[in-house]
Motif scaffolding. Structure first.
Motif, mmCIF file in Angstrom:
data_model
loop_
_atom_site.group_PDB
_atom_site.id
_atom_site.type_symbol
_atom_site.label_atom_id
_atom_site.label_comp_id
_atom_site.label_asym_id
_atom_site.label_seq_id
_atom_site.Cartn_x
_atom_site.Cartn_y
_atom_site.Cartn_z
ATOM 1 N N ASN A 85 8.038 15.724 56.424
ATOM 2 C CA ASN A 85 9.428 16.170 56.345
ATOM 3 C C ASN A 85 9.471 17.691 56.272
ATOM 4 O O ASN A 85 8.462 18.356 56.491
ATOM 5 C CB ASN A 85 10.123 15.532 55.136
ATOM 6 N N ASP A 86 10.633 18.246 55.949
ATOM 7 C CA ASP A 86 10.778 19.704 55.892
ATOM 8 C C ASP A 86 9.942 20.342 54.786
ATOM 9 O O ASP A 86 9.531 21.489 54.902
ATOM 10 C CB ASP A 86 12.249 20.086 55.691
ATOM 11 N N ARG A 87 9.683 19.599 53.724
ATOM 12 C CA ARG A 87 8.917 20.142 52.590
ATOM 13 C C ARG A 87 7.408 20.082 52.798
ATOM 14 O O ARG A 87 6.673 20.933 52.351
ATOM 15 C CB ARG A 87 9.272 19.399 51.308
ATOM 16 N N HIS A 88 6.955 19.011 53.438
ATOM 17 C CA HIS A 88 5.513 18.823 53.584
ATOM 18 C C HIS A 88 5.191 18.073 54.869
ATOM 19 O O HIS A 88 5.843 17.083 55.177
ATOM 20 C CB HIS A 88 4.959 18.043 52.386
ATOM 21 N N GLN A 89 4.209 18.569 55.582
ATOM 22 C CA GLN A 89 3.741 17.890 56.778
ATOM 23 C C GLN A 89 2.224 17.772 56.729
ATOM 24 O O GLN A 89 1.550 18.627 56.167
ATOM 25 C CB GLN A 89 4.146 18.650 58.034
#
Length: 104
Positions: free
Chosen positions: A17-21
């Motif tokens: 997601n936007d926080r963690h990939q």
């Protein structure tokens, strides 16, 4: 008898997601071929199930043979704790060195 291994999987595209990939997965298997079949069917680790569900291609890009399953567990933990899977990946880091875990 199969040799136990720790393995590194590279995802063709990041998942998250936007926080963690994430673009890699490190695992351990007593029999790698059986474990890969398990991953391909969408079973096992949650991230591998998500990758399969989203149709993201992946491949095993590196393995480390270990003497015993216990050694495999310990190496898996050490590699995961580094939080630099990209440095271990020959696709992401083709000219780099993997550091002290280059050979185990």
């Amino acid at each position: 008898m199969a040799t136990p291994v720790v393995y590194l999987i590279h995802f063709a595209q990041p998942i998250g997601n936007d926080r963690h990939q994430a673009q890699h997965y490190i695992g351990f298997a007593k029999r790698l071929a059986d474990r890969i079949k398990h991953h391909r069917s969408g079973n096992g680790a949650a991230i591998m199930a998500a990758v399969t569900e989203q149709g993201i291609d992946w491949q095993v890009v590196r393995t480390w043979e270990v003497a015993t399953p216990h050694d495999g567990y310990l190496l898996e933990i050490k590699l995961k704790s580094r939080h630099d899977h990209k440095q271990l990946c020959p696709i992401c880091n083709p000219n780099g060195r993997a550091g002290r875990f280059d050979k185990f």
